[in-house]
Design an enzyme around this catalytic site. Structure first.
Site, PDB file in Angstrom:
ATOM      1  N   GLY A  43     -10.753   2.517  -6.816  1.00 51.41           N
ATOM      2  CA  GLY A  43     -11.179   1.002  -6.074  1.00 51.41           C
ATOM      3  C   GLY A  43     -11.320   0.123  -6.996  1.00 51.41           C
ATOM      4  O   GLY A  43     -10.937  -1.088  -6.414  1.00 51.41           O
ATOM      5  N   SER A  62      -1.050   9.275  -8.034  1.00 51.36           N
ATOM      6  CA  SER A  62      -1.622   9.476  -6.812  1.00 51.36           C
ATOM      7  C   SER A  62       0.279   8.693  -5.712  1.00 51.36           C
ATOM      8  O   SER A  62       0.609   8.026  -6.236  1.00 51.36           O
ATOM      9  CB  SER A  62      -2.312   8.616  -5.689  1.00 51.36           C
ATOM     10  OG  SER A  62      -3.395   9.717  -5.892  1.00 51.36           O
ATOM     11  N   LEU A  97     -13.592  -2.009  10.409  1.00 52.35           N
ATOM     12  CA  LEU A  97     -13.625  -1.563  11.428  1.00 52.35           C
ATOM     13  C   LEU A  97     -11.928  -1.636  12.116  1.00 52.35           C
ATOM     14  O   LEU A  97     -11.110  -1.227  13.341  1.00 52.35           O
ATOM     15  CB  LEU A  97     -14.105  -1.970  13.078  1.00 52.35           C
ATOM     16  CG  LEU A  97     -15.630  -2.050  13.129  1.00 52.35           C
ATOM     17  CD1 LEU A  97     -15.687  -3.278  14.114  1.00 52.35           C
ATOM     18  CD2 LEU A  97     -15.932  -0.752  13.062  1.00 52.35           C
ATOM     19  N   GLY A  98     -11.400  -1.327  10.693  1.00 54.43           N
ATOM     20  CA  GLY A  98      -9.931  -1.983  11.193  1.00 54.43           C
ATOM     21  C   GLY A  98      -9.361  -3.143  12.252  1.00 54.43           C
ATOM     22  O   GLY A  98      -9.714  -3.686  11.749  1.00 54.43           O
ATOM     23  N   GLN A 102      -9.924  -2.654  14.435  1.00 54.43           N
ATOM     24  CA  GLN A 102     -11.209  -4.160  15.777  1.00 54.43           C
ATOM     25  C   GLN A 102     -11.637  -5.110  15.212  1.00 54.43           C
ATOM     26  O   GLN A 102     -12.497  -5.740  15.393  1.00 54.43           O
ATOM     27  CB  GLN A 102     -11.933  -2.470  16.385  1.00 54.43           C
ATOM     28  CG  GLN A 102     -11.416  -2.238  17.072  1.00 54.43           C
ATOM     29  CD  GLN A 102     -11.856  -1.257  17.675  1.00 54.43           C
ATOM     30  OE1 GLN A 102     -12.887  -0.553  16.417  1.00 54.43           O
ATOM     31  NE2 GLN A 102     -12.103  -0.826  18.913  1.00 54.43           N
ATOM     32  N   VAL A 156      -2.846   0.809   2.814  1.00 55.35           N
ATOM     33  CA  VAL A 156      -3.387   1.588   1.318  1.00 55.35           C
ATOM     34  C   VAL A 156      -3.526   0.103   0.498  1.00 55.35           C
ATOM     35  O   VAL A 156      -2.940  -0.865   0.437  1.00 55.35           O
ATOM     36  CB  VAL A 156      -2.284   1.404   0.276  1.00 55.35           C
ATOM     37  CG1 VAL A 156      -2.415   2.252  -1.497  1.00 55.35           C
ATOM     38  CG2 VAL A 156      -1.630   2.772   0.844  1.00 55.35           C
ATOM     39  N   ASP A 215     -10.415  -1.759  -0.590  1.00 52.93           N
ATOM     40  CA  ASP A 215     -10.867  -1.954  -1.732  1.00 52.93           C
ATOM     41  C   ASP A 215     -10.568  -4.018  -1.595  1.00 52.93           C
ATOM     42  O   ASP A 215     -10.857  -4.584  -2.649  1.00 52.93           O
ATOM     43  CB  ASP A 215      -9.817  -1.909  -2.520  1.00 52.93           C
ATOM     44  CG  ASP A 215      -9.994  -0.514  -3.079  1.00 52.93           C
ATOM     45  OD1 ASP A 215     -11.099   0.199  -2.856  1.00 52.93           O
ATOM     46  OD2 ASP A 215      -9.079   0.673  -3.038  1.00 52.93           O
ATOM     47  N   THR A 241       1.773  -6.058   3.361  1.00 51.32           N
ATOM     48  CA  THR A 241       2.587  -5.572   2.196  1.00 51.32           C
ATOM     49  C   THR A 241       2.706  -4.180   2.231  1.00 51.32           C
ATOM     50  O   THR A 241       1.308  -3.559   2.532  1.00 51.32           O
ATOM     51  CB  THR A 241       1.393  -6.311   0.964  1.00 51.32           C
ATOM     52  OG1 THR A 241       0.338  -5.565   0.478  1.00 51.32           O
ATOM     53  CG2 THR A 241       1.723  -7.699   0.979  1.00 51.32           C
TER      54      THR A 241
END
Length: 326
Positions: free
Chosen positions: A57, A109, A241-242, A244, A268, A272, A305
């Site tokens: 993060g 990851s 809210l993504g 939205q 991804v 952040d 991206t």
């Protein structure tokens, strides 16, 4: 530190001074990404377009601040051979850094984009167990750093007590820094109970978990967030809210804003990037609403991206202009 992103409608005005930003990452990662035609069990999955980035993060926040023309010192806990790789990746990105050594190995990851379906598979390692002495070293390192904004982002690694971010808030207060926190669950609740937070950025689901009820729609979220600010403990809440949009709540206002429609490639690092954009805006002298829109622009630009790549400055500036005109 100098911030150069334009904020005027005609991009004629620019911020020439930016307050110092330090980011804290307790559980950083080497973030790998690649593509595969199809992801199948048992059989070998051949990948292409491999990419490796320094992640976690706070490190992502520092990378985005750098992309926007500012500078942030990344303080992070890392160890083992993978910790050395993380150092080198940060150096390649030219992100100012300070490492707090730990005994455990820094996690790796991986994200795989499946071309046949367009789906994204995210494999997130849990990371090392941190020792009490290592956490003390982290707090001691923070005590030595001067900044105006301290941004802690990410979940707590194993071995870290739930109230640790409260200790970080105390350090920020002693150093005269505004504390921005992006975490969730018990760690967020403990930090809010402790108080001293300038800004938090939960997602819709994380905010519902925080208030203990479902919130249907931006207006309900805005009302709940403004009431939450009124309780004390935090000065501003930005709820993402993504697709939205997002909601901003301060003591003075609750503000909802939808997001420009874009074709998403990867989510991804979007959260952040939002934190980075908003913090960069605040540190550059923007109003909370202006900084909020810059955060939305940075978060939206990141979904454009692929894999672990974050936002591009030209996309952020274009989307920022769009949001201001909306």
């Amino acid at each position: 530190m100098v911030g150069t992103i334009a904020i005027g409608a005609d991009r004629a005005r620019e911020r020439d001074f930016m307050k110092a930003i330090v980011t804290l990452t307790l559980n950083p990662a080497i973030d790998g990404s690649s593509e595969a035609e199809t992801v199948r069990h048992t059989n070998k999955v051949r990948t292409s377009n491999e990419r490796y980035d320094p992640g976690g993060g706070g490190i992502n926040v520092a990378r985005v601040v750098q992309e926007l023309g500012g500078e942030a010192l990344a303080l992070y806990m890392a160890g083992g051979a993978t910790g050395d790789v993380l150092d080198s990746l940060l150096d390649e990105c030219r992100v100012p850094r300070r490492r707090v050594p730990i005994e455990g190995h820094t996690r790796i990851s991986h994200v795989v984009h499946e071309r046949s379906s367009g789906k994204e598979f995210r494999f997130v390692a849990e990371g090392p167990v941190l020792r009490e002495t290592e956490l003390a070293d982290c707090l001691a390192a923070l005590e030595e750093i001067d900044c105006d904004y301290l941004v802690a982002s990410g979940s707590l690694p194993r071995g870290v007590p739930e109230d640790f971010y409260g200790h970080v808030a105390d350090v920020a207060a002693r150093r005269g820094a505004r504390f921005v926190l992006d975490t969730s669950g018990p760690a967020l609740r403990a930090a809010l109970d402790h108080g001293g937070l300038h800004l938090i950025k939960p997602s819709h689901g994380e905010f519902e978990a925080l208030v203990g009820r479902e919130l249907d729609g931006p207006d309900a979220i805005a009302a709940a967030a403004k009431a939450f600010v009124a309780r004390g403990g935090v000065e501003m809440i930005a709820v993402t809210l993504g697709h939205q949009g997002a909601v901003l709540a301060t003591a003075d206002e609750a503000y909802c804003r939808d997001v420009p429609a874009v074709k998403a490639r990867s989510a991804v690092g979007a959260g952040d990037s939002f934190v980075a954009g908003m913090t960069f805006g605040l540190a550059s002298g923007m109003t909370p609403r202006e900084a909020f829109l810059l955060g939305m622009a940075a978060g939206t630009a990141t979904v454009l991206t692929p894999g672990t790549q974050l936002c591009r400055r030209e996309d952020v500036e274009r989307l920022f202009d769009t949001l201001k005109q909306g």
